[in-house]
Design an enzyme around this catalytic site. Structure first.
Site, PDB file in Angstrom:
ATOM      1  N   LYS A   1      38.262  38.209  48.831  1.00 44.22           N
ATOM      2  CA  LYS A   1      38.301  37.213  49.913  1.00 44.22           C
ATOM      3  C   LYS A   1      39.231  37.674  51.033  1.00 44.22           C
ATOM      4  CE  LYS A   1      37.422  33.319  46.823  1.00 44.22           C
ATOM      5  NZ  LYS A   1      38.079  32.353  45.954  1.00 44.22           N
TER       6      LYS A   1
ATOM      7  N   LEU B   1      39.025  35.759  37.534  1.00 47.60           N
ATOM      8  CA  LEU B   1      38.190  35.378  38.662  1.00 47.60           C
ATOM      9  C   LEU B   1      38.741  34.038  39.135  1.00 47.60           C
ATOM     10  CD1 LEU B   1      34.468  36.059  37.594  1.00 47.60           C
ATOM     11  CD2 LEU B   1      35.866  37.348  39.209  1.00 47.60           C
ATOM     12  N   ASP B   2      38.693  33.804  40.453  1.00 45.76           N
ATOM     13  CA  ASP B   2      39.174  32.527  40.984  1.00 45.76           C
ATOM     14  C   ASP B   2      38.345  31.374  40.419  1.00 45.76           C
ATOM     15  OD1 ASP B   2      40.885  33.993  42.565  1.00 45.76           O
ATOM     16  OD2 ASP B   2      39.510  34.015  44.285  1.00 45.76           O
ATOM     17  N   LYS B   3      38.907  30.175  40.514  1.00 45.67           N
ATOM     18  CA  LYS B   3      38.206  28.991  39.992  1.00 45.67           C
ATOM     19  C   LYS B   3      36.811  28.849  40.633  1.00 45.67           C
ATOM     20  CE  LYS B   3      38.924  24.109  39.063  1.00 45.67           C
ATOM     21  NZ  LYS B   3      39.769  22.934  39.187  1.00 45.67           N
TER      22      LYS B   3
END
Ligand code: URA
Length: 233
Positions: A186, A100-102
């Site tokens: 996104k 998962l992205d930051k």
């Protein structure tokens, strides 16, 4: 049969040499009896304790509710990793199965089982991952659902397989995708003209993130939940 020192080292944060020391000093018991010989031949199924606490052999699978701001990696020089949220004795050999992205949050599976992680992540397995995306403005559900149910060319050779936009509630959209390309959710919304301002993974396979887990909290995946993780519907 494997030597006891090998099993103790495999199931604890200790090196093999340190495990041998613990055994010699009488801190390890096998099936209730103290064993002081590091080379004691021990069945994989034996009940081993260290200072009375059970050592769990075999692969581990942990459900973590990743908080925003942490990095899905085992090591990173620039920030706190998801591994640092896990208590030291449990951490050994764990890695996040998927990223998962930051700035994203939610369900991350941590495991030490490489083949299982590969199966979960391979696009060929088509394991669904469900997200709640908070958008910059309320979307039109029907337009988005139609757009996402056909392949989308995200650029750089990334073409999505049909995804499922299930629900829209104000600015929040529930989307299920079947692979895990870089920044996929996104980029999909951006392609449709929306900016994702918050992203939370709530489900892997057919297993929901436990609502009892606060940000940064984790628990083992229960044996009965394992088939749900890799369910394709
Ligand atoms: N898609 C994204 O864009 N970001 C994530 O963290 C996960 C899926």
């Amino acid at each position: 049969m494997p030597r006891l020192e090998k099993l103790v080292a495999a199931a604890s944060p200790h090196s093999r040499r340190a495990a041998a020391g613990l055994i010699k000093s009488g801190r390890v018991a096998v099936d209730g009896k103290t064993v002081t010989a590091p080379d004691y031949p021990c069945a994989q199924t034996a009940f081993i304790t260290l200072d009375g606490a059970p050592l769990l052999l075999g692969p581990r699978y942990i459900m973590l509710n990743k908080p925003k701001g942490t990095i899905c990696a085992t090591k990173d020089d620039n920030g706190k990793t998801v591994l640092e949220l896990i208590a030291e004795p449990l951490r050994k050999n764990l890695f996040p199965a998927g990223r998962l992205d930051k700035d994203s949050e939610g369900f991350v599976l941590l495991t030490d089982d490489g083949p299982f992680a590969h199966r979960l992540l391979s696009p060929r397995s088509r394991i669904p991952k469900t997200y709640l995306a908070t958008l910059d403005r309320p979307p039109d559900k029907d337009i988005l659902a139609e757009l996402f149910c056909s392949p989308i060319d995200l650029g750089g050779g990334d073409i999505t397989s049909p995804a499922l936009l299930e629900n829209v509630d104000g600015v929040t959209a529930r989307l299920t995708i079947y692979e895990g390309m870089f920044h996929q959710v996104k980029r999909m919304f951006l392609k449709a003209g929306y900016k994702v301002e918050g992203l939370r993974r709530i489900r892997i396979g057919a297993l929901e993130l436990d609502p009892g887990l606060g940000p940064g909290e984790y628990r083992p995946i229960l044996p009965g939940e394992m088939p749900l993780l890799i369910r394709q519907d």
